[in-house]
Scaffold this motif. Sequence first.
Motif: not given
Length: 160
Positions: A100-117
């Motif tokens: 589920h954390q992969l899914a969360t990261a995918e949904k949040l990617e590109g939002r202001p102030g949020i970076l995904i490694a």
Amino acid sequence: MILVTVGMQLGFDRLIAAMDALALQLDMPVIAQTGVGEFKPLNMEASSRIAPDEFEKLVQQSRLIVSHAGIGTVLTAQRFQKPIVLIPRRAKLGEHRNDHQLATAEKLEGRPGILIAQDETQLAGKIHEGLEIGDFAAQRSDSAEQLQTAITRFIETGAL
């Protein structure tokens, strides 16, 4: 200061070990909340648990948060307008029961102030990118602000 947090329920040794190695290269202190993991950091200040009021103080003092992809931490970072780098736990590595954390990261990617490694190899670059982020609060809509405030209040108090 960079604040690293993995939540209170599980350890996340892969993230803590990666941040411990990177801490030597960073020009600022790194403080970590490590959860119940087994890895013991040598290059950053670390504690398995941080009391909620102390955690909020650390968030306010930080320039950047590095975290698992836990929605509570994301909401806290947004509330205090702090950039956050997320690295999702992976079920296949035994870090969580599902992805589920992969899914969360995918949904949040590109939002202001949020970076995904996506993994620890991307962490250094995302940290440097996160430290370069200026004020991203102006990029949020009023409705997004209201929704985030309501969700945070519900999580913290249970009140609707």
